[in-house]
Design an enzyme around this catalytic site. Structure first.
Site, short mmCIF file in Angstrom:
data_model
loop_
_atom_site.label_atom_id
_atom_site.label_comp_id
_atom_site.label_asym_id
_atom_site.label_seq_id
_atom_site.Cartn_x
_atom_site.Cartn_y
_atom_site.Cartn_z
CD GLU A 68 -49.39 20.12 -18.05
OE1 GLU A 68 -48.78 20.84 -18.84
OE2 GLU A 68 -48.84 19.49 -17.11
CB SER A 124 -46.93 17.72 -19.60
OG SER A 124 -45.62 17.98 -19.17
CB CYS A 176 -38.72 19.36 -13.78
SG CYS A 176 -39.91 19.81 -12.50
CG ASP A 207 -47.58 24.15 -16.12
OD1 ASP A 207 -47.24 25.27 -15.71
OD2 ASP A 207 -48.07 23.95 -17.25
CB CYS A 220 -41.81 27.12 -14.83
SG CYS A 220 -40.68 26.35 -13.63
CG ASP A 221 -44.18 24.17 -17.86
OD1 ASP A 221 -43.10 24.23 -17.24
OD2 ASP A 221 -44.73 23.11 -18.13
CE LYS A 222 -48.86 26.45 -19.88
NZ LYS A 222 -47.98 25.42 -19.31
#
Length: 556
Positions: A440, A466, A190, A78, A118-120
């Site tokens: 985002e 985010s 992260c 992202d 991670c995010d998705k």
């Protein structure tokens, strides 16, 4: 033992022959064949360690008497995709889920190990696990090493706020360049409580991944041992017939929502967990989500909502430490993919929990959940804000709108124009269809913080923010502007009231005036092709998880 495909059947000769061409023996195919679904890539630090970790998982599968078969799926970052690339990020959640479903069904795997960070990617893999309902276990890469300077530790989200600091001349160019080059100090996820670690620790809290998986450093030797344990356990899950729906039960999902709220998680978790529930066939809407998340206090906050990072969390007791703190609110009977129940894990937890990082129930940071689910004439189907990341003086804000039709417009304004304290920045046509892709707006939000405006200026959008966003940023406004939602009718100077205590989002314009404006409404010229055109045509409303490839035929 034979699985979904029986190599002894004459009709499976083609399967046996082709797998032989890939190096598998016939006796290997008599064992449980486990899909090692890997989202390794060279261009995403959160996923780069998964190349080696997959090898350790496969060692565990072989040791457990199974046969591993690895394949890969996309894993976009992202942070790297900020701006124009962000249009393609949320669509990939559903594409990842669909690609896993198609590959696993085509090859007839018996169980799955999901390697994601991670995010998705974690939400996409969760949706695939729900759809396939095979024995499944997850493992994440672990976290990035924080960067130390001047007695402080910095992580990835500090880079975004540095953009605002540099823009307002709070730091010089040399400092900005040094921070940019050093804040992402290694591979791994992260080290902040953004969407990646919200979803990674959600896996732990629901029993879908081993405890400590998300919060330990990616380079910890324990991660290697953990990966081997996961591989072995995946074989046991197949032999026990423990399907994913028995792990991700309604009770486990409730536990997970309570955990996310108590830990001060990402607003994106709202979107992803609504989508997951839909694929699981469980009843969950924004109203019910709000009831569940508001039933627990917030007992921890991490970067960017505090100065604590994921390594601090791990040392303080990690997910098990937080779950032990909110134990009275949880269902301990739920099974864990690694074996036993949540009650068993909590009973055997002996680590001392650091109360400076994970507050006790009698001294919470916030009494009733980390989110505010807003509604009102500007968001008839709801909107979401991370209340625990908002300065209390901005829990109620009323001010004039400044309207933008894209992320690019608001970024240009923040860089080059004077932002008046008290205003409400309205960024529309960034929803699932309008973007398309529900981008985002984390950089504009971080710029507000870096410029010192997060205590006087609010932002409202039909896009997303985010997990690394803090400040009065209201997202997921539904219906979105592209679908004719009220956000499309806002004009510069209109008064907007945001009340996080009353959970309301109000546009102070009469219904008669809004109807008149509606007759003149015209979308911006935003033609797209390829994947984005298909996404715009098929994606659903944010209030239902913004599902695309997993929507019901009857869904509006």
């Amino acid at each position: 033992m034979t699985g979904r495909r029986n190599p002894e059947e004459i009709t499976e000769a083609y399967y046996v022959g082709l797998m032989g061409g890939a190096g598998y023996r016939k006796k290997d195919l008599r064992k449980p064949v486990i899909a090692v679904v890997n989202s390794w890539t060279d261009v995403n630090p959160g996923h780069k360690p998964l190349f080696d970790l997959a090898r350790n998982v496969k060692e565990g599968i072989w040791a457990g008497g199974g046969t591993p078969g690895e394949f890969n799926v996309p894993a976009p970052c992202d942070g790297i995709a900020q701006g124009a690339g962000m249009h393609y990020i949320l669509p990939q959640r559903d594409l990842i889920a669909a690609s896993i479903e198609a590959m696993v069904e085509a090859h007839g795997f018996d169980g799955m190990v999901m390697l994601a960070s991670c995010d998705k990617i974690i939400p996409g893999m969760l949706m695939a696990a729900a759809r396939l309902n095979l024995p499944t276990i997850f493992i994440t890469a672990g976290t990035m090493i924080p960067y130390s300077e001047g007695g402080r530790e910095f992580v990835a989200c500090d880079v975004k706020e540095a953009i605002g600091k540099r823009s307002s001349n709070s730091i010089d160019q040399d400092t900005f360049e040094r921070w940019t080059g050093r804040f992402c100090a290694s591979g791994g996820v992260c080290s902040m409580f953004g969407t990646a670690n919200t979803m990674g620790t959600f896996l732990e809290a629901t029993g879908a991944a081993p405890f400590g998986s998300a919060t330990m450093l990616f380079c910890d030797a324990e991660k290697v041992r953990q990966a081997r344990d996961v591989g072995e356990r995946a074989v046991d899950l197949v032999r026990e017939g423990l399907s994913f729906s028995r792990i991700m039960s309604p009770e486990a999902l409730n536990n997970g929502i309570k955990y996310v709220s108590a830990a001060g998680g990402s607003t994106n978790a709202v979107l992803h967990l609504l989508a997951l529930a839909k694929v699981l066939g469980l009843p969950l809407d924004l109203g019910r989500f709000d009831e569940i998340q508001a039933s627990v206090p917030v007992v921890a906050k991490f970067k960017p909502s505090s100065d604590k990072n994921m390594s601090d969390y791990h040392r303080a007791g990690g997910v098990l430490g937080l779950l032990s703190t909110i134990r009275p609110h949880l269902d301990g009977s739920v099974p864990l993919a690694m074996g036993g129940t949540l009650k068993d894990a909590l009973d055997s937890f002996r680590m001392s929990v650091d109360p400076e990082v994970i507050h006790p129930l009698y001294d919470p940071l916030h009494p009733a959940g980390c989110f505010s689910i807003l509604s009102g004439n500007l968001a008839p189907r709801g909107a979401v804000v991370k209340k625990s990341g908002v300065d209390p003086k901005m829990h109620h804000h009323r001010g004039p709108a400044v309207v933008f039709n894209s992320e690019e417009e608001v970024k240009e304004y923040l860089l080059n124009k004077k932002v008046e304290p008290g205003c409400v920045l309205v960024v529309r046509y960034e929803g699932p269809k309008g973007g398309p892709g529900m981008r985002e707006l984390s950089i504009p939000a971080a710029m507000l913080v870096g410029m010192g405006l997060h205590t006087t200026v609010a932002m409202v959008t039909d896009g997303r923010f985010s997990g690394a966003t803090r400040g009065p940023c209201v997202g997921h406004v539904a219906p979105e502007a592209w679908a004719g939602g009220p956000l499309a009718l806002v004009q510069d100077g209109d008064i907007i009231e945001i009340d996080l205590e009353k959970n309301s989002l109000t546009l102070e314009v009469s219904e008669a005036d809004l109807e008149e404006r509606r007759t003149l409404l015209k979308r911006p010229d935003r033609k797209v092709g390829g994947v984005l055109a298909a996404y715009r045509k098929g994606v659903g409303c944010a209030s239902q998880g913004a599902l695309w490839l997993f929507r019901d035929d009857e869904e509006e």
